[in-house]
Design a protein around this motif. Structure first.
Motif, mmCIF file in Angstrom:
data_model
loop_
_atom_site.group_PDB
_atom_site.id
_atom_site.type_symbol
_atom_site.label_atom_id
_atom_site.label_comp_id
_atom_site.label_asym_id
_atom_site.label_seq_id
_atom_site.Cartn_x
_atom_site.Cartn_y
_atom_site.Cartn_z
ATOM 1 N N ALA A 1 -11.682 9.915 -2.412
ATOM 2 C CA ALA A 1 -10.519 9.566 -1.883
ATOM 3 C C ALA A 1 -9.303 10.840 -1.829
ATOM 4 C CB ALA A 1 -10.020 8.403 -2.896
ATOM 5 N N LEU A 2 -9.760 11.631 -2.640
ATOM 6 C CA LEU A 2 -8.708 12.536 -2.954
ATOM 7 C C LEU A 2 -9.152 13.659 -1.767
ATOM 8 C CD1 LEU A 2 -8.379 13.819 -6.754
ATOM 9 C CD2 LEU A 2 -7.419 11.949 -5.514
ATOM 10 N N PRO B 1 4.464 13.367 -2.532
ATOM 11 C CA PRO B 1 4.056 12.157 -3.217
ATOM 12 C C PRO B 1 2.583 11.766 -2.823
ATOM 13 C CG PRO B 1 5.395 11.948 -1.195
ATOM 14 C CD PRO B 1 5.429 13.263 -1.540
ATOM 15 N N SER C 1 5.310 8.607 -4.980
ATOM 16 C CA SER C 1 5.060 7.823 -3.963
ATOM 17 C C SER C 1 5.375 6.398 -4.329
ATOM 18 C CB SER C 1 3.484 7.838 -3.627
ATOM 19 O OG SER C 1 2.976 6.862 -3.053
ATOM 20 N N GLN D 1 9.565 8.420 -2.833
ATOM 21 C CA GLN D 1 8.989 8.262 -1.433
ATOM 22 C C GLN D 1 8.930 6.787 -0.852
ATOM 23 O OE1 GLN D 1 5.454 7.436 -0.720
ATOM 24 N NE2 GLN D 1 5.779 7.293 1.258
ATOM 25 N N TYR E 1 7.626 4.082 2.423
ATOM 26 C CA TYR E 1 7.171 3.839 3.791
ATOM 27 C C TYR E 1 8.096 2.951 4.484
ATOM 28 C CZ TYR E 1 2.807 6.478 2.450
ATOM 29 O OH TYR E 1 1.856 7.194 2.229
ATOM 30 N N LYS F 1 9.437 12.857 6.138
ATOM 31 C CA LYS F 1 8.015 13.135 6.190
ATOM 32 C C LYS F 1 6.912 13.173 7.370
ATOM 33 C CE LYS F 1 4.543 14.188 2.603
ATOM 34 N NZ LYS F 1 3.563 12.959 3.002
ATOM 35 N N SER G 1 4.322 17.918 9.016
ATOM 36 C CA SER G 1 3.181 17.350 8.162
ATOM 37 C C SER G 1 2.553 16.500 9.029
ATOM 38 C CB SER G 1 3.617 16.744 7.086
ATOM 39 O OG SER G 1 2.563 16.037 6.375
ATOM 40 N N ASN H 1 -4.713 13.278 7.147
ATOM 41 C CA ASN H 1 -4.951 11.582 7.124
ATOM 42 C C ASN H 1 -4.287 11.040 8.137
ATOM 43 O OD1 ASN H 1 -6.833 10.952 4.828
ATOM 44 N ND2 ASN H 1 -5.457 12.189 3.597
ATOM 45 N N ASP I 1 3.994 20.818 4.554
ATOM 46 C CA ASP I 1 2.988 20.392 3.783
ATOM 47 C C ASP I 1 1.524 20.305 4.618
ATOM 48 O OD1 ASP I 1 1.978 17.206 4.132
ATOM 49 O OD2 ASP I 1 4.350 17.591 3.906
ATOM 50 N N GLY I 2 0.527 20.367 3.906
ATOM 51 C CA GLY I 2 -0.879 20.317 4.539
ATOM 52 C C GLY I 2 -1.519 21.834 4.387
ATOM 53 N N ILE J 1 -1.875 23.870 1.805
ATOM 54 C CA ILE J 1 -1.446 24.899 0.441
ATOM 55 C C ILE J 1 -2.342 24.851 -0.496
ATOM 56 C CG2 ILE J 1 0.364 25.744 -0.920
ATOM 57 C CD1 ILE J 1 1.453 25.697 1.835
ATOM 58 N N ARG J 2 -2.987 25.925 -0.648
ATOM 59 C CA ARG J 2 -4.035 26.209 -1.806
ATOM 60 C C ARG J 2 -3.535 27.458 -2.334
ATOM 61 N NH1 ARG J 2 -4.561 21.795 0.015
ATOM 62 N NH2 ARG J 2 -6.201 20.907 0.828
ATOM 63 N N MET K 1 5.313 21.675 0.479
ATOM 64 C CA MET K 1 4.869 20.589 -0.399
ATOM 65 C C MET K 1 3.297 20.575 -0.623
ATOM 66 S SD MET K 1 7.337 17.424 1.235
ATOM 67 C CE MET K 1 7.273 16.518 -0.010
ATOM 68 N N ILE K 2 3.034 20.424 -1.925
ATOM 69 C CA ILE K 2 1.374 20.334 -2.315
ATOM 70 C C ILE K 2 0.893 18.753 -2.469
ATOM 71 C CG2 ILE K 2 1.258 22.673 -2.979
ATOM 72 C CD1 ILE K 2 1.426 21.836 -5.763
ATOM 73 N N LEU L 1 -3.606 17.417 -7.426
ATOM 74 C CA LEU L 1 -4.206 16.217 -7.748
ATOM 75 C C LEU L 1 -5.788 16.837 -8.577
ATOM 76 C CD1 LEU L 1 -4.170 13.741 -4.811
ATOM 77 C CD2 LEU L 1 -3.171 13.468 -7.178
HETATM 78 C C1 LIG Z 1 -4.952 11.090 -2.112
HETATM 79 C C2 LIG Z 1 -3.881 11.433 -1.263
HETATM 80 C C3 LIG Z 1 -2.810 10.180 -1.397
HETATM 81 C C4 LIG Z 1 -1.772 10.355 -0.592
HETATM 82 N N1 LIG Z 1 -0.779 9.419 -0.741
HETATM 83 C C5 LIG Z 1 0.310 9.522 -0.117
HETATM 84 C C6 LIG Z 1 1.484 8.599 -0.311
HETATM 85 O O1 LIG Z 1 1.467 7.608 -1.087
HETATM 86 N N2 LIG Z 1 2.960 8.895 0.425
HETATM 87 C C7 LIG Z 1 3.000 10.109 1.092
HETATM 88 O O2 LIG Z 1 3.994 10.585 1.749
HETATM 89 N N3 LIG Z 1 1.851 11.199 1.438
HETATM 90 C C8 LIG Z 1 0.625 10.867 0.932
HETATM 91 N N4 LIG Z 1 -0.151 11.607 1.052
HETATM 92 C C9 LIG Z 1 0.083 12.997 1.769
HETATM 93 C C10 LIG Z 1 0.519 14.149 0.566
HETATM 94 O O3 LIG Z 1 2.036 13.794 0.390
HETATM 95 C C11 LIG Z 1 0.831 15.533 1.590
HETATM 96 O O4 LIG Z 1 1.417 15.302 2.783
HETATM 97 C C12 LIG Z 1 -0.642 16.029 1.751
HETATM 98 O O5 LIG Z 1 -1.595 15.780 0.678
HETATM 99 C C13 LIG Z 1 -0.547 17.699 1.986
HETATM 100 O O6 LIG Z 1 -1.659 18.066 2.236
HETATM 101 P P1 LIG Z 1 -2.593 18.966 1.156
HETATM 102 O O7 LIG Z 1 -3.316 18.185 0.388
HETATM 103 O O8 LIG Z 1 -3.568 19.717 1.812
HETATM 104 O O9 LIG Z 1 -1.661 19.682 0.075
HETATM 105 C C14 LIG Z 1 -1.290 11.490 0.208
HETATM 106 C C15 LIG Z 1 -2.470 12.669 0.221
HETATM 107 C C16 LIG Z 1 -3.506 12.490 -0.294
HETATM 108 C C17 LIG Z 1 -4.672 13.593 -0.246
#
Ligand SMILES: Cc1cc2nc3c(=O)[nH]c(=O)nc-3n(C[C@H](O)[C@H](O)[C@H](O)COP(=O)(O)O)c2cc1C
Length: 647
Positions: free
Chosen positions: A28-29, A81, A109, A129, A131, A256, A278, A283, A311-312, A314-315, A332-333, A338
């Motif tokens: 899931a991560l 979040p 979140s 955060q 929705y 976002k 983002s 996803n 965001d997206g 960043i490592r 944002m990370i 996680l």
């Molecule tokens: C497991 C997981 C759960 C997430 N849940 C939310 C969420 O509840 N709300 C939200 O705005 N973004 C959520 N995101 C998106 C993240 O906030 C963020 O945009 C994204 O993880 C950034 O990319 P990165 O993982 O490559 O840093 C989630 C991402 C992951 C991987």
């Protein structure tokens, strides 16, 4: 002996997370939708950008701090979040504590496993955060609760389209985790005894309820899937809904999930404080390009109006430096922290933040900067074609709509507007600048001037072909000559005058001046309200030199090849003119450059552009022209010599 729990890179944190977590939770991560191409591009794009380090003049101390929506942060990174379900018993509280210890803002979140009150108590610098889910009443209740808990900002996430099919097989997530489910998941769980042990020690089993969506009437908090169901059933929001949310919240507001310039502009119109470029960490819709590719266009369009985050993918701290250099205020990370959480709880998240700090600091040091605010596109090697621009009404798209705040359908065009028509050229600009240099500059000046002028002002699609005969023998140049240009200008004015209040041509190419003089004066004699102005600034050099190169380094850095820049003939334009007219540019400067681009900089370009825009606005506001419709400086008499226009 106990294994060292410290890790050196985020990649190592990921490896440890994979080892620690049951495959369903780890799955899931790492999830990305469908083929996972967007998530791959989020990572690959940072690898395509290079650094341009300096070796001398480094700063002994570097400032990495900034503010985001008025809240101070020690590092330009926020916890993005995420629904941290079942990764660690302390979940978001552990993350918030780590963020607080490192002076970083926490994003919580609404799908989180811990209540907002516990999180804000741990880290007062928390943004909540939301929705667009449920009724307006439930959303108001959720915002009231977050505000009462002390959340300092609201993040509204809009980039989710319920696209969850995954070619690699989505992990099965149970409705809730009770003992029965644990037994069912046993094969998966028993291979990860340390994960299970952490929960056993905490006296809790992993929780899949979402406490922040608990109804105010005291009913139970919904399960993760209950909340998801409510969200899926909610009619998607309009821009008016976004404005309503922003007004209801009444404080710092971050939108976002933006990829497109037109969305970014609408977000600004809706009154947001900040936005995050983002794609929901890959996803949302798979095959959407990496968010970093959209960043420059969005910064250019709205960076002066709102804070732009990214965001997206960043490592590393170096990734952060690249995003900041391209104009992000902060990043944002998601997955990075996680994995740290899974690998080593709160200390693991702190470890990740320390890795990012170290990498960012190295980049700022190596680039010779004293603070993160000094990072600029000049610090990067940006390969041609790296950036993507969506929804900007670029001049390469059919000129169907006006390029302004919104793309206008005809009924939305205001009555009798002022219409600015940028005129560019398609001609060589030396070995280091693109053929469309004049067009890029003219459009930028027209768009910025239109924003600055009082009253309705529209920017028409640019005219990219004009009179470039003097550059004719360079491959790439396309000239339609003065006669054709004259006719085009005349017919444009006649057509525009059927509905426009007045027309001003904003010219980016000096070679067009002769056609503009004759066409505009003819149109004025016909009774049309039309004038023209150039994009010149005092002291600029002639062609593809320092002035235009600096402007392009600011406006379209990815299209400038400074490696190829060479000095050309640097004599003033007035001295060169007779030879230019008689022989063309090629005979005088084989490279096509007239001037010296080598000292150019983006910083200088930004200043030049500001000056061009303010001069244009001043001339347009005063409305004084010479006898042939050329707008002149207010202090000069109408008969004054015409001002110099940029080439
Ligand atoms: C497991 C997981 C759960 C997430 N849940 C939310 C969420 O509840 N709300 C939200 O705005 N973004 C959520 N995101 C998106 C993240 O906030 C963020 O945009 C994204 O993880 C950034 O990319 P990165 O993982 O490559 O840093 C989630 C991402 C992951 C991987």
């Amino acid at each position: 002996m106990r294994r060292n729990s410290w890790f050196e890179t985020v990649a190592e944190a990921q490896r440890r997370a994979e080892k620690h977590l049951p495959s369903t939770v780890y799955g899931a991560l790492v999830a990305g939708s469908e083929r996972g191409l967007t998530i791959d591009d989020n990572l690959a794009a940072f690898g395509e950008l290079g650094f341009a380090p300096r070796v001398v003049g480094h700063h002994a101390e570097r400032d990495l701090s900034t503010t985001v929506m008025g809240v101070e942060t020690a590092l330009p990174v926020l916890i993005s979040p995420t629904g941290v379900q079942a990764v660690h018993p302390d979940g978001e509280v552990a993350v918030a504590r780590a963020a607080a210890n490192r002076g970083v803002i926490m994003g919580l979140s609404s799908f989180a496993s811990k209540p907002v009150e516990e999180v804000t108590e741990t880290n007062p610098d928390t943004f909540f955060q939301l929705y667009w889910s449920g009724t307006r009443d439930t959303m108001v209740q959720r915002m009231d609760r977050a505000r009462a808990a002390g959340a300092k900002g609201l993040i509204v996430t809009l980039d989710w389209s319920f696209s969850h099919g995954r070619d690699w097989g989505s992990p099965a997530i149970p409705e809730k985790i009770d003992l029965k489910t644990m037994v069912r998941l046993t094969p998966n769980v028993v291979t990860r005894p340390r994960w299970l042990w952490k929960f056993a020690k905490s006296g809790r089993i992993p929780d899949l309820t979402v406490p922040n969506l608990k109804p105010s009437d005291g009913g139970p908090a919904p399960t993760f899937f209950g909340a998801y169901h409510e969200w899926m059933q909610t009619t998607p929001p309009t821009w008016n809904d976004v404005r309503w949310l922003r007004e209801e919240w009444g404080g710092p507001f971050l939108l976002k999930g933006v990829s497109r310039v037109d969305d970014a502009k609408r977000a600004v119109d809706a009154g947001v404080t900040a936005l995050s470029v983002s794609n929901h960490g890959g996803n949302n819709l798979d095959t959407t390009p990496a968010s970093i590719r959209f960043l420059p266009s969005i910064v250019e369009a709205v960076g002066a109006d709102v804070e732009v985050l990214l965001d997206g993918g960043i490592r590393r701290g170096g990734d952060m430096a690249k995003a900041l250099a391209l104009g992000a205020r902060a990043v944002m990370i998601g997955r990075a922290y996680l994995w740290g959480l899974a690998a080593n709880g709160q200390a693991g998240v702190e470890n990740v933040l320390d890795i990012l700090r170290g990498g960012l600091d190295s980049a700022v040091l190596g680039l010779g900067r004293a603070s993160v605010h000094e990072l600029s596109p000049e610090d990067l090697v940006i390969p041609p074609g790296f950036t993507r621009t969506l929804g900007a009404g670029k001049d390469t798209t059919p000129p169907a709509a006006f390029q302004n705040r919104a793309s206008h359908a005809w009924p939305t065009v205001p009555p009798k507007p002022l219409v600015l028509v940028p005129i560019g050229s398609t001609e060589q600009h030396g070995p280091h600048l693109p053929l469309e240099t004049d067009s890029v500059i003219a459009r930028a000046v027209a768009e910025r001037a239109a924003k600055a002028l009082p009253g309705p002002a529209l920017v028409a699609p640019i005219l990219p072909y004009s009179a470039s005969g003097e550059h004719a023998h360079f491959p790439g140049t396309v000239s339609i000559g003065h006669e054709a240009l004259h006719s085009v200008l005349v017919e444009m004015v006649r057509s525009l005058s059927l509905w426009a209040g007045s027309v001003v041509f904003v010219n980016g190419h000096g070679g067009n001046a002769a056609s503009l003089r004759t066409a505009v004066s003819q149109m004025r004699e016909e009774g049309h309200d039309v004038a023209w102005t150039g994009c010149g600034v005092p002291g600029s050099d002639a062609h593809a030199g320092r002035t235009e190169t600096s402007l392009m380094m600011h406006l379209a850095p990815e299209d400038v090849s400074m490696d190829a820049a060479v000095a050309g003939d640097t004599r003033p334009l007035a001295t060169l003119m007779p030879d230019l007219i008689a022989q063309g540019v090629r005979a005088i400067s084989p490279s096509g450059v007239l001037g010296d681009p080598t000292g150019a900089s983006a910083e200088e370009g930004r200043g030049l552009l500001d000056l061009m825009v303010s001069l244009t606005v001043r001339r347009m506001s005063a409305g004084i022209t010479d006898s042939r419709g050329h707008l002149v400086e207010p202090e000069k008499s109408p008969s004054a010599v015409e001002s110099k226009v940029a080439n």
